[in-house]
Scaffold this motif. Structure first.
Motif, PDB file in Angstrom:
ATOM      1  N   UNK A  97       3.483   5.730 -44.007  1.00 20.84           N
ATOM      2  CA  UNK A  97       4.262   6.905 -44.374  1.00 20.84           C
ATOM      3  C   UNK A  97       5.422   6.558 -45.322  1.00 20.84           C
ATOM      4  N   UNK A  98       5.483   5.279 -45.713  1.00 22.86           N
ATOM      5  CA  UNK A  98       6.546   4.846 -46.607  1.00 22.86           C
ATOM      6  C   UNK A  98       7.834   4.528 -45.890  1.00 22.86           C
ATOM      7  N   UNK A  99       7.781   4.458 -44.568  1.00 26.41           N
ATOM      8  CA  UNK A  99       8.976   4.129 -43.805  1.00 26.41           C
ATOM      9  C   UNK A  99       9.188   2.622 -43.794  1.00 26.41           C
ATOM     10  N   UNK A 100      10.442   2.221 -43.750  1.00 24.60           N
ATOM     11  CA  UNK A 100      10.776   0.796 -43.826  1.00 24.60           C
ATOM     12  C   UNK A 100      10.576   0.151 -42.451  1.00 24.60           C
ATOM     13  N   UNK A 101       9.710  -0.866 -42.442  1.00 22.29           N
ATOM     14  CA  UNK A 101       9.507  -1.648 -41.225  1.00 22.29           C
ATOM     15  C   UNK A 101      10.384  -2.887 -41.221  1.00 22.29           C
ATOM     16  N   UNK A 102      10.574  -3.461 -42.418  1.00 23.58           N
ATOM     17  CA  UNK A 102      11.338  -4.710 -42.517  1.00 23.58           C
ATOM     18  C   UNK A 102      11.865  -4.818 -43.940  1.00 23.58           C
ATOM     19  N   UNK A 103      13.105  -5.284 -44.108  1.00 23.29           N
ATOM     20  CA  UNK A 103      13.683  -5.461 -45.447  1.00 23.29           C
ATOM     21  C   UNK A 103      14.740  -6.558 -45.418  1.00 23.29           C
ATOM     22  N   UNK A 104      14.887  -7.261 -46.523  1.00 19.84           N
ATOM     23  CA  UNK A 104      15.961  -8.255 -46.610  1.00 19.84           C
ATOM     24  C   UNK A 104      17.203  -7.607 -47.211  1.00 19.84           C
ATOM     25  N   UNK A 105      18.303  -8.334 -47.209  1.00 22.77           N
ATOM     26  CA  UNK A 105      19.565  -7.760 -47.703  1.00 22.77           C
ATOM     27  C   UNK A 105      19.494  -7.395 -49.176  1.00 22.77           C
ATOM     28  N   UNK A 106      18.766  -8.196 -49.969  1.00 19.92           N
ATOM     29  CA  UNK A 106      18.694  -7.939 -51.414  1.00 19.92           C
ATOM     30  C   UNK A 106      18.018  -6.617 -51.724  1.00 19.92           C
ATOM     31  N   UNK A 107      17.222  -6.100 -50.783  1.00 20.76           N
ATOM     32  CA  UNK A 107      16.492  -4.856 -51.023  1.00 20.76           C
ATOM     33  C   UNK A 107      17.321  -3.620 -50.706  1.00 20.76           C
ATOM     34  N   UNK A 108      18.467  -3.769 -50.035  1.00 12.84           N
ATOM     35  CA  UNK A 108      19.217  -2.611 -49.566  1.00 12.84           C
ATOM     36  C   UNK A 108      19.626  -1.653 -50.698  1.00 12.84           C
ATOM     37  N   UNK A 109      20.231  -2.130 -51.821  1.00 12.94           N
ATOM     38  CA  UNK A 109      20.603  -1.180 -52.892  1.00 12.94           C
ATOM     39  C   UNK A 109      19.393  -0.422 -53.445  1.00 12.94           C
ATOM     40  N   UNK A 110      18.265  -1.120 -53.544  1.00  7.64           N
ATOM     41  CA  UNK A 110      17.048  -0.485 -54.060  1.00  7.64           C
ATOM     42  C   UNK A 110      16.536   0.570 -53.094  1.00  7.64           C
ATOM     43  N   UNK A 111      16.491   0.232 -51.828  1.00  2.62           N
ATOM     44  CA  UNK A 111      15.966   1.156 -50.819  1.00  2.62           C
ATOM     45  C   UNK A 111      16.907   2.345 -50.609  1.00  2.62           C
ATOM     46  N   UNK A 112      18.232   2.100 -50.708  1.00  3.56           N
ATOM     47  CA  UNK A 112      19.193   3.209 -50.590  1.00  3.56           C
ATOM     48  C   UNK A 112      18.991   4.211 -51.725  1.00  3.56           C
TER      49      UNK A 112
END
Length: 431
Positions: A36-51
């Motif tokens: 569904x496109x929900x985040x299961x796992x992400x690193x810190x570097x991905x936070x600005x992109x995902x936000x």
């Protein structure tokens, strides 16, 4: 590296490492998404992109994620993440993992690479090209490029000389040159065929309407990798109006200079200008041991001309004297009306014989003026005093004129209409 190459490398890594182990250690943005496109796992570097993605600021990336989850294929998309100084550009690779057949069970690995520098370089290049295009378009100049055959291969989009760019492209550049003449001289090095850089070369070009314009051209030769000449390129600036203004200023300055240095009635030098030039001549003559002659004369019975014929006739007499003097003298000699009916003549490098010859011609001119303007019983003539410059003593213009004035009055006392040559010391006798 190409986008397909990056995708292949990432795919290989995803087969060797489980996504949950890869995401935390990935050097750039990394995340694992469910069907569904929900985040299961992400690193810190991905936070600005995902936000930014969650705020709906990256619609193209959201659409790519949706397509990758639907179809199961790898995708790549660039995402511009908002932030200070223009934000960051991220090259995103989307890789389905796990081999699930349906979207509900599919997982999507999102891996990013910082592409900010590449984006900024491309933007700078585009801005630079646009800046050049805008400057050329809005200026009165035109840019051009010729090929090896001398034909124009490029002209600014707005055209030039009244022609459109299309009308000029392919035309021999030499055809635009005005015919070589004193008014429109052709340069020794033609910019359109330049073999070396040229700056501010003045050329005359023919416009579409047939008029001729003056242009300043700067250019560079065009050479290939082997150094072979392939044409030239440069810019041309229309300076026709500016050149006309400069020419007008020069003419005005010349006229003012003439007015400042000449007698308004006769056009001969005035006293000030004559004295300045005579002082220069005397210095040079003494240095080179050369001698010159100064003649001082005035008009006998000139007052009677004004009394009998009127002041207008008197002015005509003075003009006639100036004409006679010009006919008598050489280009290197000087002549001046120093006031009223008094005149000075300087003869370059002359002796007694030349001085006597000039005096005789002046007396003849006076007789011609007398026949037209003379008053009965009061003949119009010249009293002429002649002196020679000294070689032994330093004598300025004022001193020499004073001696000539004295010689002139000596001639007048002798009966008017005469000449008197003042002697020099024996050791400076003039031949």
């Amino acid at each position: 590296m190409s986008q397909s190459g990056i995708a292949s490398d990432v795919a290989a890594a995803s087969l060797q490492f489980a996504p949950d182990l890869l995401v935390p250690v990935f050097p750039g943005p990394a995340a694992l998404l469910d069907g569904q496109g929900q985040i299961l796992l992400a690193n810190d570097a991905a936070r600005p992109l995902l936000d930014a993605l969650g705020q709906g600021l990256l619609p193209a990336l959201a659409a790519a994620i949706d397509t990758a989850l639907d179809q199961g294929g790898a995708r790549q998309e660039r995402a511009d993440v908002p932030g200070p100084r223009g934000g960051a550009a991220v090259q995103v690779t989307l890789l389905p993992v796990g081999g699930a057949a349906s979207r509900q069970d599919r997982r999507l690995l999102l891996l990013g690479r910082d592409a900010t520098l590449e984006r900024n370089l491309i933007q700078a290049l585009m801005q630079s090209r646009q800046l050049f295009k805008d400057l050329v378009t809005c200026s009165t100049d035109f840019a051009w490029e010729t090929k090896a055959d001398g034909r124009l291969g490029f002209v600014s989009p707005r055209g030039a000389l009244g022609f459109t760019a299309r009308e000029l492209e392919g035309r021999p550049a030499r055809e635009l040159m005005a015919a070589d003449s004193p008014e429109t001289p052709a340069p020794s090095l033609l910019p359109f065929e330049a073999q070396q850089p040229l700056d501010d070369v003045e050329i005359f070009l023919v416009r579409k309407d047939g008029s001729v314009g003056c242009f300043e051209v700067s250019c560079l030769p065009v050479r290939d990798a082997a150094g072979a000449w392939g044409g030239a390129r440069g810019v041309a600036r229309d300076v026709t109006d500016a050149r006309a203004r400069v020419d007008a200023l020069r003419r005005a300055h010349k006229q003012l200079n003439t007015l400042a240095n000449t007698d308004g009635l006769t056009g001969l030098l005035n006293r000030r200008a004559f004295l300045e030039e005579l002082d220069k001549r005397l210095v040079r003559h003494r240095r080179n041991r050369l001698r010159g002659t100064l003649i001082y004369f005035d008009l006998d019975n000139f007052k009677k001309v004004n009394d009998v014929h009127g002041h207008q006739a008197g002015d005509e007499v003075l003009k006639g004297v100036a004409v006679a003097v010009r006919k008598t003298l050489r280009v290197v000699d000087l002549a001046s009306r120093i006031g009223g009916d008094e005149f000075l003549v300087w003869l370059e490098e002359t002796g007694r014989e030349s001085a006597e010859s000039i005096a005789a011609r002046l007396h003849e001119a006076a007789r011609e003026l007398d026949r037209e303007y003379g008053a009965p019983g009061f003949p119009l003539g010249f009293s002429i005093g002649i002196v020679f410059s000294c070689l032994a003593a330093a004598e300025g213009a004022e001193g020499l004129i004073a001696r000539a004035d004295e010689a002139m009055y000596t001639a007048k006392k002798g009966g008017k209409g005469r000449s008197f040559i003042a002697p020099l010391p024996d050791d400076e006798a003039v031949k």
